[in-house]
Scaffold this motif. Structure first.
Motif, PDB file in Angstrom:
ATOM      1  N   ASP A   1       7.445   5.891  10.113  1.00 53.15           N
ATOM      2  CA  ASP A   1       6.547   4.929   9.476  1.00 53.15           C
ATOM      3  C   ASP A   1       5.162   5.039  10.112  1.00 53.15           C
ATOM      4  OD1 ASP A   1       6.602   3.286  11.897  1.00 53.15           O
ATOM      5  OD2 ASP A   1       8.620   2.757  11.237  1.00 53.15           O
ATOM      6  N   GLY A   2       4.242   4.247   9.620  1.00 56.57           N
ATOM      7  CA  GLY A   2       2.874   4.362  10.098  1.00 56.57           C
ATOM      8  C   GLY A   2       2.738   4.102  11.587  1.00 56.57           C
ATOM      9  N   SER A   3       3.453   3.093  12.064  1.00 55.78           N
ATOM     10  CA  SER A   3       3.369   2.762  13.485  1.00 55.78           C
ATOM     11  C   SER A   3       3.830   3.936  14.350  1.00 55.78           C
ATOM     12  CB  SER A   3       4.232   1.532  13.795  1.00 55.78           C
ATOM     13  OG  SER A   3       3.874   0.452  12.967  1.00 55.78           O
TER      14      SER A   3
ATOM     15  N   LYS B   1       3.042   5.593   4.651  1.00 54.86           N
ATOM     16  CA  LYS B   1       2.974   4.857   3.377  1.00 54.86           C
ATOM     17  C   LYS B   1       3.099   5.702   2.101  1.00 54.86           C
ATOM     18  CE  LYS B   1       1.001   0.647   5.132  1.00 54.86           C
ATOM     19  NZ  LYS B   1      -0.024   0.381   6.121  1.00 54.86           N
TER      20      LYS B   1
ATOM     21  N   TYR C   1      -6.462  -1.754  12.624  1.00 51.83           N
ATOM     22  CA  TYR C   1      -5.025  -2.040  12.606  1.00 51.83           C
ATOM     23  C   TYR C   1      -4.283  -0.707  12.546  1.00 51.83           C
ATOM     24  CZ  TYR C   1      -0.353  -3.366  11.175  1.00 51.83           C
ATOM     25  OH  TYR C   1       1.003  -3.506  11.116  1.00 51.83           O
ATOM     26  N   HIS C   2      -3.312  -0.538  13.444  1.00 50.20           N
ATOM     27  CA  HIS C   2      -2.604   0.742  13.493  1.00 50.20           C
ATOM     28  C   HIS C   2      -1.089   0.586  13.524  1.00 50.20           C
ATOM     29  CE1 HIS C   2      -6.439   2.801  13.980  1.00 50.20           C
ATOM     30  NE2 HIS C   2      -6.764   1.887  14.880  1.00 50.20           N
ATOM     31  N   GLY C   3      -0.590  -0.627  13.327  1.00 54.92           N
ATOM     32  CA  GLY C   3       0.856  -0.823  13.285  1.00 54.92           C
ATOM     33  C   GLY C   3       1.315  -1.831  14.324  1.00 54.92           C
TER      34      GLY C   3
ATOM     35  N   GLU D   1      -9.517   4.197  11.591  1.00 54.29           N
ATOM     36  CA  GLU D   1      -9.053   4.231  10.209  1.00 54.29           C
ATOM     37  C   GLU D   1     -10.269   4.717   9.415  1.00 54.29           C
ATOM     38  OE1 GLU D   1      -6.854   0.281   9.070  1.00 54.29           O
ATOM     39  OE2 GLU D   1      -7.951  -0.017  10.925  1.00 54.29           O
TER      40      GLU D   1
ATOM     41  N   VAL E   1      -2.869   6.275   7.446  1.00 52.90           N
ATOM     42  CA  VAL E   1      -1.614   5.724   6.944  1.00 52.90           C
ATOM     43  C   VAL E   1      -1.862   4.978   5.625  1.00 52.90           C
ATOM     44  CG1 VAL E   1       0.184   4.000   7.413  1.00 52.90           C
ATOM     45  CG2 VAL E   1      -0.487   5.644   9.175  1.00 52.90           C
ATOM     46  N   MET E   2      -2.983   4.257   5.562  1.00 51.75           N
ATOM     47  CA  MET E   2      -3.301   3.586   4.302  1.00 51.75           C
ATOM     48  C   MET E   2      -4.168   4.450   3.385  1.00 51.75           C
ATOM     49  SD  MET E   2      -5.546   0.241   3.374  1.00 51.75           S
ATOM     50  CE  MET E   2      -7.051   1.191   3.424  1.00 51.75           C
TER      51      MET E   2
ATOM     52  N   ASP F   1      -6.304   7.710  11.551  1.00 48.35           N
ATOM     53  CA  ASP F   1      -5.131   6.991  11.045  1.00 48.35           C
ATOM     54  C   ASP F   1      -5.323   6.802   9.543  1.00 48.35           C
ATOM     55  OD1 ASP F   1      -3.210   5.236  10.237  1.00 48.35           O
ATOM     56  OD2 ASP F   1      -3.604   3.727  11.773  1.00 48.35           O
TER      57      ASP F   1
ATOM     58  N   TRP G   1       0.806  -1.228   0.000  1.00 53.27           N
ATOM     59  CA  TRP G   1       0.000   0.000   0.000  1.00 53.27           C
ATOM     60  C   TRP G   1       0.836   1.275   0.000  1.00 53.27           C
ATOM     61  CZ3 TRP G   1      -3.060  -1.897   4.927  1.00 53.27           C
ATOM     62  CH2 TRP G   1      -3.425  -3.229   4.743  1.00 53.27           C
TER      63      TRP G   1
HETATM   64  C1  LIG Z   1       0.274   0.001   7.535  1.00 52.73           C
HETATM   65  C2  LIG Z   1      -0.520   0.730   8.539  1.00 52.73           C
HETATM   66  C3  LIG Z   1       0.063   1.188   9.725  1.00 52.73           C
HETATM   67  C4  LIG Z   1       1.484   0.876  10.096  1.00 52.73           C
HETATM   68  O1  LIG Z   1       2.374   1.449   9.209  1.00 52.73           O
HETATM   69  P1  LIG Z   1       3.889   0.895   9.133  1.00 52.73           P
HETATM   70  O2  LIG Z   1       4.539   1.831   8.188  1.00 52.73           O
HETATM   71  O3  LIG Z   1       3.773  -0.496   8.603  1.00 52.73           O
HETATM   72  O4  LIG Z   1       4.440   0.946  10.501  1.00 52.73           O
HETATM   73  C5  LIG Z   1      -0.707   1.943  10.574  1.00 52.73           C
HETATM   74  N1  LIG Z   1      -1.988   2.218  10.294  1.00 52.73           N
HETATM   75  C6  LIG Z   1      -2.580   1.788   9.167  1.00 52.73           C
HETATM   76  C7  LIG Z   1      -4.009   2.151   8.907  1.00 52.73           C
HETATM   77  C8  LIG Z   1      -1.876   1.020   8.258  1.00 52.73           C
HETATM   78  O5  LIG Z   1      -2.481   0.571   7.157  1.00 52.73           O
END
Ligand SMILES: *Cc1c(COP(=O)(O)O)cnc(C)c1O
Length: 429
Positions: free
Chosen positions: A120-122, A271, A154-156, A208, A244-245, A242, A62
């Motif tokens: 990173d996302g986490s 991401k 899911y958040h990492g 999310e 991130v995605m 969040d 992603w």
């Molecule tokens: C992938 C993801 C994360 C974690 O990101 P990393 O870069 O893998 O640490 C956090 N939140 C969401 C919604 C994600 O999809």
């Protein structure tokens, strides 16, 4: 010398060396097939070391937004690396970081005026949670320590991010070490009840927006997100989005929150921030939160930072990626790809489309395989992945959920390869 890229023997040797010294993420090394040896990538295509080509239907976890090896990003990387590769970010600043913060603030949902960088996302999520918690402490509301999070979220993979994520099935072993979180189904009434029940113990809400990714591409309505915003307003709680995605166009708008007409208090980005080329993350927040950390007492500062905070090369690449998004209207392009893919799938699945819960949000298209054990640990997962590769596409079903989220450069014929691979998995489900 032989052309290594077209040499199956060299590819096999690479895989053998890998097996001796590398430990891969999310991989059961006892059971899984050898990893794909990737030689290079261009656009939507991954070129394997044995000469085969695969369409990167899931944008390499992603991340890949425009396409692999996008020349504009490569050039931005090269130029910035030659000028300033890296410098610490405490007590120092640089043009790429400042300009990227300006550009993110300009594009983000209204009210988000401060940018805290991480990797990173986490870590973007960790930063959001830590900012919110410390703010409560500094406001004398020490009891506010329970975050509300969603089932299927899911958040990492770091500890704070794991705590707010749904523990099934990944995080069981660490659960005793995780802080208390109140988890609710994606339902406005359940959220209202939970917030009311927690009262002065509630620290905030994390979601999310619109699509829960790793939990199985579960999609919810704009209305749900707006209801969450309204509840947070009523109770004076911060809403953490969040993205991130979902960020940078995946939902068909630059941000899912914008699409839903919601302004979060904190926004987590990673991401696609660099177009998927380099690790970089940002946590955006509102000015009052920043101001609540201003104090003559130095201990009230935010003591959090990573070695590579605001890496100049990553920031420069992110800036170029934002320019590309503007020039090419990437969110619209991704939505168009999603529409075409969904069209092809629904045409071929015909009456089964609703049975398989075929769904789409922007450029994210997913369906469920009813005969596959729904858990991520499903034994069929490996076989599904292998069958997709045989069809020329890199797919990585989440348990029984088959999905695609291709990069913006994906051509019609590459989209056909993705559709055919997805349909092949559906065919004997
Ligand atoms: C992938 C993801 C994360 C974690 O990101 P990393 O870069 O893998 O640490 C956090 N939140 C969401 C919604 C994600 O999809």
């Amino acid at each position: 010398m032989t052309d290594r890229r077209l040499d199956p023997a060299a590819a096999a040797e690479l895989v053998a060396r890998d097996a001796r010294c590398v430990w891969h993420p999310y991989t059961q090394h006892r059971l899984e097939h050898a990893p794909l040896a990737i030689d290079s990538a261009r656009g939507a295509l991954l070129r394997l070391a044995d000469g085969r080509e695969l369409v990167d239907a899931i944008s390499s976890w992603w991340t890949c937004l425009h396409g692999h090896g996008e020349p504009r990003l490569v050039e931005a990387l090269r130029a910035q690396a030659a000028r300033l590769d890296h410098v610490l970010f405490a007590g120092a600043t640089h043009e790429p970081a400042v300009r990227l913060a300006e550009e993110l603030v300009r594009r983000a949902p209204h009210g988000l005026t401060r940018v805290f960088y991480s990797d990173d996302g986490s870590t973007a999520v960790e930063v959001a949670l830590k900012l919110v918690r410390q703010q409560w402490v500094q406001r004398g509301e020490d009891a506010r320590r329970v975050f509300v999070a969603l089932e299927g979220g899911y958040h990492g993979d770091t500890f704070g991010a794991m705590a707010v994520g749904d523990p099934d099935p990944f995080f069981r072993a660490w659960q005793p070490l995780l802080f208390e979180v109140a988890r609710v189904p994606v339902d406005a009434t359940a959220l209202a009840d939970q917030i009311a029940r927690l009262g002065a113990r509630c620290a905030g809400v994390i979601v999310e927006p619109l699509v829960q990714g790793a939990g199985g591409m579960r999609m919810h309505s704009n209305a749900y997100l707006r209801a969450a915003r309204k509840l947070c307003d009523e109770y004076g709680l911060p809403l953490i989005a969040d993205e991130v995605m979902t960020g940078f166009g995946r939902t068909g708008e630059l941000f899912a929150c914008t699409k839903a007409g919601v302004e979060p208090d904190l926004l987590c980005l990673a991401k696609g921030l660099t177009g998927g080329m380099l690790p970089l993350a940002a946590t955006l927040c509102r000015e009052p939160l920043f101001e609540s950390f201003l104090h003559t007492d130095r201990s009230k500062a935010f003591f959090h930072g990573h070695s590579f905070t605001a890496n100049p090369i990553a920031c420069a690449v992110a800036l170029e990626s934002l320019a590309l998004i503007d020039e090419r209207d990437t969110p619209r392009r991704l939505a168009l790809l999603g529409e075409r893919l969904e069209g092809r799938l629904s045409q071929h699945l015909a009456g089964r489309a609703s049975e398989l819960a075929l769904r789409r949000c922007g450029g994210i298209v997913a369906f469920d395989l009813p005969t596959v054990d729904p858990g991520y640990l499903s034994a069929r997962a490996l076989e599904l992945r292998r069958r997709a590769v045989e069809r020329g596409a890199l797919l990585r079903p989440l348990g029984s959920v088959v999905y695609a989220m291709p990069p913006a450069c994906t051509s019609d014929s590459e989209l056909d390869v993705i559709a055919d691979a997805m349909l092949a998995l559906a065919a004997d489900a």
